[in-house]
Structure formats: structure tokens, C-alpha cells
Scaffold this motif. Structure first.
Motif: not given
Length: 261
Positions: A192-197, A208-214
Motif C-alpha cells: 500500500l505504501e513505499v519509500k525508496s531512498t 508511493i502512497t495509496l489513493e484508492s482500492i475498488k
């Protein structure tokens, strides 16, 4: 006495219904995605720190670089298909200008089949489609005990260190899928979420953040079939030769320009 007993019985029933209501609200997110067909949308942002120009110019470049992009991920059991989602920026009007640049290579969509461990990336080279096949990477994720809640889903943190990037991914085991945004996948639950440094430059990172799931029971993912087919090694040789020819063409045009003067 009879009236008191009836009142007490009604009270118990009412109290039980309230408890059941809250239990249902608590578990609805997890029960909903017992189904295997759904669509996910993500927002992706890139962040950099620019220091080799004026502060005003650096700020403009950093803001331009960090403008959000959106991706959609379609999931059908053990298959998934991801691609960039085009959204109109109303602040710039409804007109969109598309520039064609020689040598432009774009990833149009990525297909994954975890049953066959197959990955196919549809790439566009100067508008021509190529299907590049490979196996799904077996990333060496390290699962942690750290948890949090994202949009009502309990997620767990996983870490990946490939010596260049430190990746933190949050996945939910309650959403049964190995899929995830962009190139991140193969965890025991939807990412659902990612951070790549960038390890050597921590101020350069991607979120990368979640906007929606349908839910969408009409989703039917099919393997891409239109385009020139080659494997990953063959494509690297092809694109290397392609860029070499462009470079030679550019040098020749420069030479002709000098000869005319």
C-alpha cells in the motif's frame, strides 16, 4: 416483575446489536477484499535537492520534479497489470502538448503472472511497441514487526537494501495479493505504501502512497501480445545499438553543420 424482565431482555438485545454493528465496521475493510479482483490507484512523487544553481531556479526544478504521477494497478488473483494513469492538470488548462523526442523509451504497462513467474513490460520506442519478457525478481525483503494503519488496513513494514536504494514498503496480509506499485512486489500481501531512498543521498527519494482500492469483478487480465517480442537481455542489446545509431546520426549532423560554415 414481568415488565422488568422484558425491559432487561430488550436492553440486552439492543446492546448486542450495537456491539455487532461496531464489530462489522471494524472488519469491513478486511472482509471486503476476500475477493480477488480489484483496482488500486497510487500517487508517486520524486524528491531531490538541487544545489548547483541559484536558489530560485533550484526551487523551481525541485517543485517540477516532485509533481505527482498516478499509477493504476489491476489485480486478478495471481495476475496483475500496472500502468501510468493520465490525469489532466486543471491548473494548466485542458490542453496537453505531447512532444515526440527521438530515442524516447516509455514503459507503457507491466504484466505479472505469479503462477508462471513471468513478467512482460510493454515498452514504446519512438512510438513502436516492444514486449520485453523476463522473470519476476525475487527481492530479498526483510520483514519487520513494525505495523501501522493505512486507510483502515493494518499493514506491516518490510525493508529492501540493494546497496543503492533503501526501500521501505508497507503491505497488508489481509489483502491477498503479491502485487504492488511500480517494480515493488512479491510480499505476502498487497503493498500500500513505499519509500525508496538513495542511500548516498538521503534527500533524494521517491514516495508511493495509496489513493484508492475498488472492487471490480469485471477485471480480466490478459497477457500483452501486440509488439515486437524479445527478452530482457535482447532488449538491452537492441536499445544500446539504437542509442549508438542516434549518437552517430547526431555527430554526423554536427559535422555537416561545421563543414557548411
Amino acid at each position: 416483575m414481568l415488565i422488568s424482565s422484558l425491559f432487561f431482555l430488550v436492553y440486552l438485545i439492543h446492546f448486542s446489536l450495537i456491539q455487532m454493528k461496531y464489530l462489522l465496521l471494524l472488519f469491513i475493510p478486511f472482509m471486503t477484499f476476500a475477493q480477488e479482483k480489484f483496482k488500486v490507484e497510487y500517487e508517486i512523487r520524486n524528491f531531490v535537492t538541487i544545489s548547483n544553481t541559484s536558489p530560485e531556479k533550484a526551487k523551481q526544478l525541485e517543485e517540477a520534479y516532485s509533481k505527482p504521477k498516478f499509477y493504476e494497478l489491476f489485480v486478478d488473483k495471481d495476475k496483475c497489470l500496472s500502468k501510468e494513469l493520465q490525469r489532466i492538470d486543471n491548473s494548466q488548462g485542458s490542453r496537453m502538448t505531447i512532444f515526440t523526442v527521438e530515442g524516447d523509451v516509455v514503459d507503457k504497462q507491466t504484466y505479472l503472472d505469479f503462477n508462471s513467474n513471468e513478467k512482460i513490460i510493454e515498452k514504446s520506442v519512438d512510438g513502436k511497441a516492444y514486449l520485453v519478457s523476463d522473470i519476476i525478481e525475487n527481492n530479498d525483503w526483510k520483514l519487520t514487526k513494525e505495523t501501522k494503519i493505512i486507510n483502515g488496513y493494518k499493514v506491516r513494514k518490510a525493508i529492501l537494501n540493494n546497496d543503492i536504494h533503501l526501500v521501505e514498503a508497507w503491505f497488508s496480509k489481509d489483502i491477498k495479493s503479491k502485487c504492488g506499485p511500480n517494480k515493488y512486489n512479491n510480499l505476502p500481501g498487497l503493498i500500500l505504501e513505499v519509500k525508496s531512498t538513495v542511500i548516498e543521498k538521503p534527500t533524494t527519494f521517491t514516495t508511493i502512497t495509496l489513493e484508492s482500492i475498488k472492487l471490480d469483478n469485471k477485471i480480466l487480465i490478459q497477457k500483452p501480445s501486440k509488439g515486437g517480442q524479445m527478452n530482457d537481455v535482447e532488449f538491452k542489446v537492441f536499445i544500446g545499438d539504437y542509442y549508438r545509431k542516434i549518437d552517430e546520426k547526431f555527430k554526423e549532423s554536427q559535422k555537416q553543420g561545421v563543414d557548411k560554415t
